[in-house]
Design an enzyme around this catalytic site. Sequence first.
Site, PDB file in Angstrom:
ATOM      1  N   LYS A 126       0.764  -1.134   0.058  1.00 40.32           N
ATOM      2  CA  LYS A 126       0.083  -0.097   0.112  1.00 40.32           C
ATOM      3  C   LYS A 126       0.985   1.545  -0.100  1.00 40.32           C
ATOM      4  CE  LYS A 126      -2.003   2.337   3.326  1.00 40.32           C
ATOM      5  NZ  LYS A 126      -1.578   3.636   2.564  1.00 40.32           N
ATOM      6  N   GLU A 166       9.413   1.095  10.898  1.00 39.45           N
ATOM      7  CA  GLU A 166      10.440   2.170  11.008  1.00 39.45           C
ATOM      8  C   GLU A 166       9.686   3.279  11.317  1.00 39.45           C
ATOM      9  OE1 GLU A 166      12.167   5.174   9.585  1.00 39.45           O
ATOM     10  OE2 GLU A 166      12.553   4.056   7.482  1.00 39.45           O
ATOM     11  N   CYS A 210      12.835  10.719   8.047  1.00 37.91           N
ATOM     12  CA  CYS A 210      12.648  10.451   9.609  1.00 37.91           C
ATOM     13  C   CYS A 210      14.143  10.370  10.097  1.00 37.91           C
ATOM     14  CB  CYS A 210      11.946   9.166   9.753  1.00 37.91           C
ATOM     15  SG  CYS A 210      13.005   7.765   8.794  1.00 37.91           S
ATOM     16  N   GLU A 225       8.697  16.137  15.652  1.00 36.35           N
ATOM     17  CA  GLU A 225       9.538  15.630  14.438  1.00 36.35           C
ATOM     18  C   GLU A 225       9.182  16.894  13.371  1.00 36.35           C
ATOM     19  OE1 GLU A 225       8.523  12.022  12.780  1.00 36.35           O
ATOM     20  OE2 GLU A 225      10.543  11.712  11.714  1.00 36.35           O
TER      21      GLU A 225
HETATM   22  C1  SIN Z   1      12.636   7.649   5.627  1.00 35.58           C
HETATM   23  O1  SIN Z   1      12.993   9.039   6.101  1.00 35.58           O
HETATM   24  O2  SIN Z   1      11.750   7.000   5.936  1.00 35.58           O
HETATM   25  C2  SIN Z   1      13.877   6.961   5.100  1.00 35.58           C
HETATM   26  C3  SIN Z   1      15.184   7.980   4.671  1.00 35.58           C
HETATM   27  C4  SIN Z   1      16.106   7.039   3.914  1.00 35.58           C
HETATM   28  O3  SIN Z   1      16.090   5.897   3.666  1.00 35.58           O
HETATM   29  O4  SIN Z   1      17.101   7.580   3.942  1.00 35.58           O
END
Ligand code: SIN
Length: 492
Positions: A185, A261, A295, A392
């Site tokens: 998805k 993640e 992230c 964040e």
């Molecule tokens: C993410 O922001 O979820 C992953 C970033 C990355 O793989 O560099």
Amino acid sequence: MSYFEPDADLLAASDAALASVNVSRLLPAATTFEVHDPATEEVIGNLPNHTPDDALVALSKADAAGKEWAKTSPRRRSDVLHAVYAKLIEHKDTLAYVISREMGKPLAEGYAEVQYSADYVRWFAEEALRAQGLYRDSPAGDATILVRRGPIGNAVLIAPWNFPMAMATRKIAPALAAGCACVVKPAALTPLTTVVVLDLMIQAGVPEDLVQVITTTNSPGFSSTLLADQRVRKISFTGSTPVGSTLMALAAQNIVKSSMELGGNAPLLVFDDADIDRAVEGAILAKMRNGGQTCVAANRMFVQNGIADAFVEKFTAAMAAHKLGNAMNKDVTLGPVIDDRAVKRLQLLVDDAVAKGATLLTGGKSPDRKGHYFEPTVLDNVPANADIMTTEIFGPVAAITRFSTQAEVIEKANDTEFGLAAFVFTQDLDRAINVAEALETGMVGINNGLLSNIAAPFGGVKASGTGREGGAEGLDEYQEIRYFTMKRRETE
Ligand code: SIN
């Protein structure tokens, strides 16, 4: 701050790429939803809005195809993935255009994402051959132990909008390498790229039905329906911590293995002994890759007092030098953020920090024009009670604060429920290792603002998640370990 309009030739080429998106590989649906360009807010696509029942149809198809795929040899799976790699690279222009139009990142970053994504496919094509078990003698020497790794079963893969291609291939490739089928998805904000990837995968030889893509605006319905079905044995999700926590609770019903993640609040530490130019370059990369929408982006920047003024001056100049505009302009280095909610959230965070005493050094607002833009922004001397220190940011806003001692900054850096990433800039090797060891995060960049690497186990600790993507560890997530033991008896 000036704004860069799109180049006519790039706009036309990207329009052609969008027009070529082949939706015929998707299941039909009763309704559709629109996809928008965050740079202009224009509609750039219309996709089936699948229901939870459609997701179950997809699961049944994947399940049937997966039973055959699980029997294939590692060599066959590897060959198919190598063919997918070649196909993705052959179509890199289309992919880069579609990524940049639906997500807004500058075209150079769109191309970089295509290579990064395809590299995951090639990496797992190689890892497919190394999914080794082992042979062991029992300590008493009276039995033989065979440890075997096999596919875990059907995987549900939920990808975010910030890297629409890389986060999908980082999940699909290890699933296929391990011998699993999957239902994917993509985020409703950026689903077109995954539709292109699916088409190219099938063209390259991935069996039809093995990878199912469900495009939907009903994420909760999708997840709760599939995770209630016992045929699902694996979930991998990239996104926020609250959603990850809900998904883990749903996965617990059928004891489904989870890779999560989740959110981050990465500290970036610059010590007095850092090479200042390297630190500025690394900090810009750690903050501004993907417009700050990763992230692992540096969320809280801690700079030691002795180097702080010089660092802040150079860093602010580099931030202000960004060229803001439409991703289809070749000079642009900062595109829009993903949507209007993001613009409003960034504005609230900046205003709150300034109201609590932070100094605004550059940027600080959204330009008065159509599209979801926010200026590259630097806040200095941000107080600990500012919301930006615990939220964040996910945008082009840097929050800087100063510190005196190593012990003080480690305590501050770890004072968060998150533990995804951290960055340390120092030329002292002992300090680098000591600080990296002390930071409570899954990943630490030492004099390096880029953590992402196909060969590395990407993932966090604490509320930032569980499980790893990429590296050899990325394949483990899609495998079940079984062992056979055989009693030994002397023979004549
Ligand atoms: C993410 O922001 O979820 C992953 C970033 C990355 O793989 O560099």
